[in-house]
Enzyme design. Structure first.
Site, PDB file in Angstrom:
ATOM      1  N   ASN A  10       0.869  -1.176   0.000  1.00  0.00           N
ATOM      2  CA  ASN A  10       0.000   0.000   0.000  1.00  0.00           C
ATOM      3  C   ASN A  10       0.903   1.223   0.000  1.00  0.00           C
ATOM      4  O   ASN A  10       1.435   1.620   1.034  1.00  0.00           O
ATOM      5  CB  ASN A  10      -0.912  -0.024   1.230  1.00  0.00           C
ATOM      6  CG  ASN A  10      -1.865   1.164   1.284  1.00  0.00           C
ATOM      7  OD1 ASN A  10      -1.783   2.089   0.482  1.00  0.00           O
ATOM      8  ND2 ASN A  10      -2.767   1.144   2.247  1.00  0.00           N
ATOM      9  N   LYS A  17       3.327   0.821   3.126  1.00  0.00           N
ATOM     10  CA  LYS A  17       2.832  -0.138   4.105  1.00  0.00           C
ATOM     11  C   LYS A  17       2.860  -1.515   3.465  1.00  0.00           C
ATOM     12  O   LYS A  17       2.489  -1.671   2.288  1.00  0.00           O
ATOM     13  CB  LYS A  17       1.407   0.230   4.520  1.00  0.00           C
ATOM     14  CG  LYS A  17       0.850  -0.587   5.674  1.00  0.00           C
ATOM     15  CD  LYS A  17      -0.559  -0.113   6.026  1.00  0.00           C
ATOM     16  CE  LYS A  17      -1.146  -0.936   7.161  1.00  0.00           C
ATOM     17  NZ  LYS A  17      -2.534  -0.524   7.469  1.00  0.00           N
ATOM     18  N   ARG A  89      -2.657  -2.119  -3.424  1.00  0.00           N
ATOM     19  CA  ARG A  89      -3.808  -1.241  -3.257  1.00  0.00           C
ATOM     20  C   ARG A  89      -3.648  -0.078  -4.236  1.00  0.00           C
ATOM     21  O   ARG A  89      -2.633   0.623  -4.225  1.00  0.00           O
ATOM     22  CB  ARG A  89      -3.870  -0.692  -1.836  1.00  0.00           C
ATOM     23  CG  ARG A  89      -5.055   0.259  -1.630  1.00  0.00           C
ATOM     24  CD  ARG A  89      -4.801   1.237  -0.510  1.00  0.00           C
ATOM     25  NE  ARG A  89      -5.923   2.150  -0.329  1.00  0.00           N
ATOM     26  CZ  ARG A  89      -5.827   3.340   0.228  1.00  0.00           C
ATOM     27  NH1 ARG A  89      -4.653   3.773   0.659  1.00  0.00           N
ATOM     28  NH2 ARG A  89      -6.885   4.112   0.355  1.00  0.00           N
ATOM     29  N   HIS A 178     -12.499   3.479   0.009  1.00  0.00           N
ATOM     30  CA  HIS A 178     -12.551   2.487   1.092  1.00  0.00           C
ATOM     31  C   HIS A 178     -13.328   1.235   0.665  1.00  0.00           C
ATOM     32  O   HIS A 178     -13.884   0.517   1.500  1.00  0.00           O
ATOM     33  CB  HIS A 178     -13.205   3.063   2.359  1.00  0.00           C
ATOM     34  CG  HIS A 178     -12.437   4.159   3.010  1.00  0.00           C
ATOM     35  ND1 HIS A 178     -13.042   5.271   3.557  1.00  0.00           N
ATOM     36  CD2 HIS A 178     -11.107   4.334   3.208  1.00  0.00           C
ATOM     37  CE1 HIS A 178     -12.120   6.078   4.061  1.00  0.00           C
ATOM     38  NE2 HIS A 178     -10.936   5.528   3.860  1.00  0.00           N
ATOM     39  N   GLY A 208     -12.042   6.513  10.399  1.00  0.00           N
ATOM     40  CA  GLY A 208     -10.648   6.629  10.802  1.00  0.00           C
ATOM     41  C   GLY A 208     -10.226   8.065  10.589  1.00  0.00           C
ATOM     42  O   GLY A 208     -11.032   8.986  10.733  1.00  0.00           O
ATOM     43  N   ARG A 239      -9.934  16.530   6.937  1.00  0.00           N
ATOM     44  CA  ARG A 239     -10.729  16.920   5.772  1.00  0.00           C
ATOM     45  C   ARG A 239     -12.075  17.461   6.206  1.00  0.00           C
ATOM     46  O   ARG A 239     -12.681  16.981   7.153  1.00  0.00           O
ATOM     47  CB  ARG A 239     -10.938  15.721   4.833  1.00  0.00           C
ATOM     48  CG  ARG A 239      -9.664  15.145   4.254  1.00  0.00           C
ATOM     49  CD  ARG A 239      -9.977  13.942   3.370  1.00  0.00           C
ATOM     50  NE  ARG A 239      -8.769  13.167   3.102  1.00  0.00           N
ATOM     51  CZ  ARG A 239      -8.739  11.845   3.022  1.00  0.00           C
ATOM     52  NH1 ARG A 239      -9.847  11.142   3.210  1.00  0.00           N
ATOM     53  NH2 ARG A 239      -7.608  11.213   2.771  1.00  0.00           N
ATOM     54  N   ASP A 281      -6.629  13.628  15.966  1.00  0.00           N
ATOM     55  CA  ASP A 281      -6.717  12.302  16.567  1.00  0.00           C
ATOM     56  C   ASP A 281      -7.899  12.261  17.531  1.00  0.00           C
ATOM     57  O   ASP A 281      -7.945  13.005  18.517  1.00  0.00           O
ATOM     58  CB  ASP A 281      -5.417  11.967  17.303  1.00  0.00           C
ATOM     59  CG  ASP A 281      -5.324  10.507  17.706  1.00  0.00           C
ATOM     60  OD1 ASP A 281      -6.308   9.989  18.259  1.00  0.00           O
ATOM     61  OD2 ASP A 281      -4.266   9.888  17.472  1.00  0.00           O
ATOM     62  N   GLU A 383      -8.459  -4.853   5.212  1.00  0.00           N
ATOM     63  CA  GLU A 383      -8.295  -4.567   3.790  1.00  0.00           C
ATOM     64  C   GLU A 383      -7.155  -5.370   3.185  1.00  0.00           C
ATOM     65  O   GLU A 383      -7.215  -5.773   2.016  1.00  0.00           O
ATOM     66  CB  GLU A 383      -8.058  -3.063   3.603  1.00  0.00           C
ATOM     67  CG  GLU A 383      -9.250  -2.215   4.024  1.00  0.00           C
ATOM     68  CD  GLU A 383      -8.957  -0.730   4.055  1.00  0.00           C
ATOM     69  OE1 GLU A 383      -9.107  -0.089   3.003  1.00  0.00           O
ATOM     70  OE2 GLU A 383      -8.581  -0.220   5.122  1.00  0.00           O
TER      71      GLU A 383
END
Length: 401
Positions: A10, A17, A89, A178, A208, A239, A281, A383
């Site tokens: 990813n 990742k 991904r 997603h 998330g 966002r 967070d 995922e």
């Protein structure tokens, strides 16, 4: 180790990742992250079982160097002999891909063309593909698209009320993201409900740092909150989600912000971070809210209110609702946010079970409601497993041909 493992990659703009997943057992043999790529102090960290290690990469090392370091780790651990494919991904497949595909030059060219729709993501995904092809030339490379699951949306759900030519000539429409997460938790929810996913009507909430909601009717996505880009929809970590489109013009013409500054505000300085001016967070904000920080409380209230509004509105295309699914880092772990959301869905006569809600955290799943015709399920997403499984199935099909 059996030859049934897939290397899942990813790639972000400055990160990589990765995981090695056994598609027969579902076990993750190796997982990790290369980060700060292209910067002064990039590093790669990885975990095998409970053993965690970290290594500095050369200054300004990019994806190719990170892949080289990863290949060395894989070979040192002896995982290379068990790999059957590399699964990637890919964020944006546009209307071209309704399912995962084995990568060839034509696929790469299409991903490249879709970079105008995902300029921060698709180019990075291509870097990962090129680097993996160089590192593992003998292995099939498979692309798994964030947008593919949502290609079942009807036109009334995906078209914007803009001149039709913008869709016809430039592909301006809602695509959604997603997709692998929504697909995975929908199938897991069907198992929990004890019936085929094709008979399930679900609302899945992936919460998330990035957040999206999907309406899933008879196992297919029929509406989703993210749009042409991942900016539309819910309030997120940084966002804005849905806003009056006229705000862009107001910030530009009346307040003198340049377009790139506005884009940065909407994507990187808004959401939970923008409202609270404390953090993006959710954990930090919940701690601040407990200390009666009014802005933290306000940010969380707006966040939960928007989620509840979307959930309620997505009963429209479903007609009947079997379950609401919470997943993603916040959805899986924040009993507080789930409580705020459920309490605002009083119209559905849902009653939260506080003990179940507290128990369904940190990898635990379950229904968090008292007896109700509708269930609210917490389901940890996976995922990487979807990517690995698709890669294994496509590789097997290719070998049989």
């Amino acid at each position: 180790m059996t030859s049934s493992c897939v290397l899942v990659l990813n790639c972000g703009s400055s990160s990589l990742k990765f995981a090695v997943i056994d598609t027969q057992s579902g076990n993750t043999s190796l997982s990790g992250l290369a980060e700060k790529l292209g910067e002064q102090d990039p590093q790669i960290s990885w975990k095998v079982q409970q053993d965690k290690q970290k290594k500095q990469l050369p200054a300004h090392a990019a994806h190719h160097e990170a892949l080289e370091a990863l290949v060395n780790i894989i070979k040192q651990m002896g995982f290379d002999t068990s790999l059957i494919a590399v699964g990637h991904r890919v964020v944006h497949g546009g209307e071209n891909f309704t399912q995962s595909v084995i990568i060839n030059e034509q696929v790469k060219e299409t991903i490249r063309k879709k970079s105008q729709l995902a300029p921060l993501h698709n180019p990075a995904n291509l870097l990962g593909i090129d680097a993996a092809e160089a590192a593992f030339p003998e292995l099939p490379q498979v692309a798994v698209f964030d947008t593919a699951f949502h290609q079942s949306l009807p036109q009334k759900a995906f078209l914007y009320a803009l001149p039709y030519s913008l869709y016809q000539n430039h592909g301006v429409r809602k695509y959604g993201f997603h997709g692998t997460s929504h697909y995975f938790v929908a199938n897991e929810a069907a198992k929990a409900l004890g019936k085929p996913v094709e008979q399930c009507n679900l609302i899945t909430a992936h919460l998330g740092n990035g957040c999206s909601i999907a309406a899933i009717k008879n196992g297919e996505s029929v509406d989703t909150s993210m749009g042409l880009t991942p900016l539309e929809g819910l309030v997120m970590g940084t966002r804005s989600g849905d806003i009056d489109p006229g705000i862009f013009n107001f910030l530009n013409e009346q307040l003198g912000y340049a377009p790139e500054e506005i884009n940065a505000i909407l994507n990187k300085s808004s959401g939970l971070k923008g409202i609270s001016e404390i953090s993006n967070d959710c954990r930090n904000l919940e701690e601040a809210a407990e200390q009666v920080n009014e802005r933290a409380q306000l940010a969380l209230e707006i966040f939960a209110y928007r989620i509840a509004k979307y959930i309620a509105s997505y009963t429209v295309p479903l007609g009947r609702l079997d379950a609401i699914i919470f997943t993603g880092g916040i959805g899986e772990n924040s009993s507080y946010i789930r409580e705020l959301v459920i309490r605002q869905l009083a119209i559905f006569q849902l009653e939260l079970d506080e003990e179940r809600n507290l128990a369904a955290r940190f990898g635990q799943s379950g229904n968090i409601l008292k007896d109700s015709a509708i269930q609210a399920l917490v389901i940890p997403t996976n995922e990487e497993w979807v990517i690995a499984n698709d890669a294994a199935m496509l590789t097997s099909s290719q070998e049989e041909q």
